[in-house]
Design an enzyme around this catalytic site. Structure first.
Site, mmCIF file in Angstrom:
data_model
loop_
_atom_site.group_PDB
_atom_site.id
_atom_site.type_symbol
_atom_site.label_atom_id
_atom_site.label_comp_id
_atom_site.label_asym_id
_atom_site.label_seq_id
_atom_site.Cartn_x
_atom_site.Cartn_y
_atom_site.Cartn_z
ATOM 1 N N HIS A 249 27.399 46.242 39.132
ATOM 2 C CA HIS A 249 28.124 47.111 39.958
ATOM 3 C C HIS A 249 28.807 48.062 39.080
ATOM 4 C CE1 HIS A 249 31.740 44.688 39.628
ATOM 5 N NE2 HIS A 249 31.156 43.650 39.823
ATOM 6 N N TYR B 51 40.315 44.046 45.127
ATOM 7 C CA TYR B 51 41.553 43.597 44.966
ATOM 8 C C TYR B 51 42.478 44.258 45.886
ATOM 9 C CZ TYR B 51 39.997 42.695 40.339
ATOM 10 O OH TYR B 51 39.505 42.137 39.194
ATOM 11 N N PRO C 139 43.954 35.898 35.625
ATOM 12 C CA PRO C 139 42.748 36.255 35.997
ATOM 13 C C PRO C 139 42.609 37.589 36.422
ATOM 14 C CG PRO C 139 43.467 34.541 37.463
ATOM 15 C CD PRO C 139 44.536 34.780 36.408
ATOM 16 N N LYS D 4 39.551 38.894 32.537
ATOM 17 C CA LYS D 4 39.263 39.080 31.069
ATOM 18 C C LYS D 4 39.117 37.851 30.085
ATOM 19 C CE LYS D 4 39.504 43.394 30.628
ATOM 20 N NZ LYS D 4 38.191 43.880 30.942
ATOM 21 N N TYR E 107 39.307 48.014 31.929
ATOM 22 C CA TYR E 107 38.923 47.201 32.866
ATOM 23 C C TYR E 107 37.366 47.012 32.275
ATOM 24 C CZ TYR E 107 37.745 45.051 37.295
ATOM 25 O OH TYR E 107 37.565 44.068 38.416
HETATM 26 C C1 PHB Z 1 35.969 35.928 40.110
HETATM 27 O O1 PHB Z 1 34.832 36.342 40.624
HETATM 28 O O2 PHB Z 1 36.418 34.780 40.333
HETATM 29 C C2 PHB Z 1 37.009 36.915 39.850
HETATM 30 C C3 PHB Z 1 36.705 38.285 39.624
HETATM 31 C C4 PHB Z 1 37.694 39.116 39.306
HETATM 32 C C5 PHB Z 1 38.865 38.886 38.755
HETATM 33 C C6 PHB Z 1 39.106 37.511 38.663
HETATM 34 C C7 PHB Z 1 38.412 36.425 39.232
HETATM 35 O O3 PHB Z 1 39.417 39.707 38.382
#
Ligand code: PHB
Ligand code: APR
Length: 393
Positions: free
Chosen positions: A74, A202, A294, A298, A386
């Site tokens: 993506h 997010y 998380p 990273k 990112y």
């Molecule tokens: C996840 O898919 O578990 C995940 C994705 C993005 C993040 C943290 C966790 O920033």
């Protein structure tokens, strides 16, 4: 049991397994010592967002086939805030590379399969690992398995045993410096066999952070920020879904498909870096040397980049007797680690509610998001991090 090898790898998580795979491709012998059973390692639910640099390293390591079939490529992730606003960290547009959603659990399966196919030695249920003579040219590692104690002689030890492992502690504390930040909240996460939202989203909300992520076309992963003393028993699925939806704008909340959870857990957030990442014949990689919250996705990507540098340095030693990469491993790896540590700390601060924050702080966060949404210069800087910093030559 093997009595000697070139590299003993402590820890059979993604870092240790990928290192053994890359060393194998360089004709370097290794033995992996893993404390847990293989079933336990494969049952762990972890993060799942790969930078494109990681995707390329995995392909180059011969473990990319299933990721290319089942992973979801993506263009980056979205952030929503203020009940109505939305931006896209479009890494393809702003950093020239996409990202890949692929669960760490599946990647670990792929790595075990590759090691098995190549006759790799991965010993599980290994207890009481002790590292010896790391400052000498002849280190060794002792461990216990099925009630018997063994010693394995080696040239190098790779400490890939995660945050709670023993390798980092083998560096004398006077030679080691630790940098740490804890956060007054955790993430309550669930895995659900439901179609995920088409994008990773997010959310910054007055009720706290939330994240919708993906594990496949019919597997979704969701998180909500929660207090550290949260009791899972107080969070039946209905309450989780209600709280998750309350943190998203109405249209997105309506698009979230709910269903029974198949896993539910709470993870605290922590930033931690231990310097240096090598001492004598010991080299640390992955969570053994650093932990990031998380929020920036990273952790797994740093484990992969550490292993990329370490395997390259060991190959230079064995092929050409060139010690310069081993000598600079810690410094090189730490530059990338600090980039990701800084970014993950920053994004965590931008998207979460902290107990001491008031209305002013929420407005300041919303202003920063608005600035990101409208400034190409700002968005480019964010997407560069990112998407993942490039590997150094
Ligand atoms: C996840 O898919 O578990 C995940 C994705 C993005 C993040 C943290 C966790 O920033
Ligand atoms: N002896 C042998 N093995 C050990 C020991 C020990 N004393 N201590 C820990 N281990 C094992 C753990 O059981 C685990 O399987 O080391 C492994 C470390 O794996 P991870 O914790 O997964 O760490 P790493 O391989 O560095 O992977 C990086 O990316 O998404 C992030 O934090 C997440 O696990 C993830 C990480």
């Amino acid at each position: 049991m093997p009595e000697s090898t070139q590299v003993v790898i402590v820890g059979g998580g993604p870092a240790g397994l990928l290192l053994s795979q890359r060393l194998h491709l360089e004709d370097i012998d290794s033995v992996v010592l893993e404390r847990q059973s293989r079933a336990h390692v494969l049952g762990r639910i972890r993060a799942g967002l790969l930078e494109w640099g990681s995707v390329e390293v995995l392909r180059d390591s011969g473990v990319g086939a299933r990721m290319d079939r089942e992973g979801l490529e993506h263009d980056g992730s979205d952030i929503v805030w203020g009940g109505a606003h939305r931006l896209t960290m479009d890494t393809r547009r702003f950093a020239g590379r996409p990202m890949m959603a692929y669960g760490q659990t599946r990647l670990t399966e792929d790595l075990y399969r590759a090691r098995d196919a190549n006759g790799g030695v991965v010993l599980d249920r290994v207890e009481d690992v002790v590292l010896h003579d790391l400052a000498s040219a002849t280190p060794s590692v002792t461990y216990e398995r099925d009630g018997r104690r063994y010693r394995i002689a080696c040239d190098f030890v790779a400490g890939c045993d995660g945050f709670h492992g023993v390798s980092r502690q083998a560096i004398p504390s006077a030679q080691r410096r630790e940098f740490e930040k804890t956060y007054p909240f955790g993430w309550l996460g669930i895995l659900s066999e439901t179609p995920p939202l088409p994008e990773l989203v997010y959310a910054n909300s007055p009720r706290g952070f939330a994240l919708s992520s993906q594990r496949g076309p019919s597997m979704a992963r969701y998180y909500v920020q929660c207090p550290l003393d949260t009791d899972l028993g107080d969070w039946p699925d209905e309450r989780f879904w209600e709280e998750l939806k309350a943190r998203y704008p109405a249209a997105l909340a309506d698009a979230i498909v709910t269903g029974p959870s198949i896993e539910k857990s709470i993870a605290p957030l922590r930033s931690f870096v231990s310097e240096p990442m090598s001492w004598g014949r010991l080299f640390l990689a992955g969570d053994a040397a650093h932990i990031v919250p998380p929020t920036g996705a990273k952790g797994l990507n740093l484990a992969i980049s550490d292993v990329f540098y370490l395997a390259r340095a060991l190959a230079a030693h064995y092929r050409r007797g060139d010690e310069t990469c081993l000598a600079s491993y810690s410094e090189t790896a730490l530059r990338r680690v600090w980039g990701a540590a800084r970014f993950s700390w920053w994004l965590t601060g931008l998207l979460h509610r902290f107990p001491d924050q008031g209305a002013f702080d929420l407005r300041a966060q919303e202003q920063e998001l608005q600035h990101m949404a409208t400034s190409e210069a700002y968005m480019t800087a964010v997407c560069e991090q990112y998407a993942g910093l490039p590997f150094e030559d």
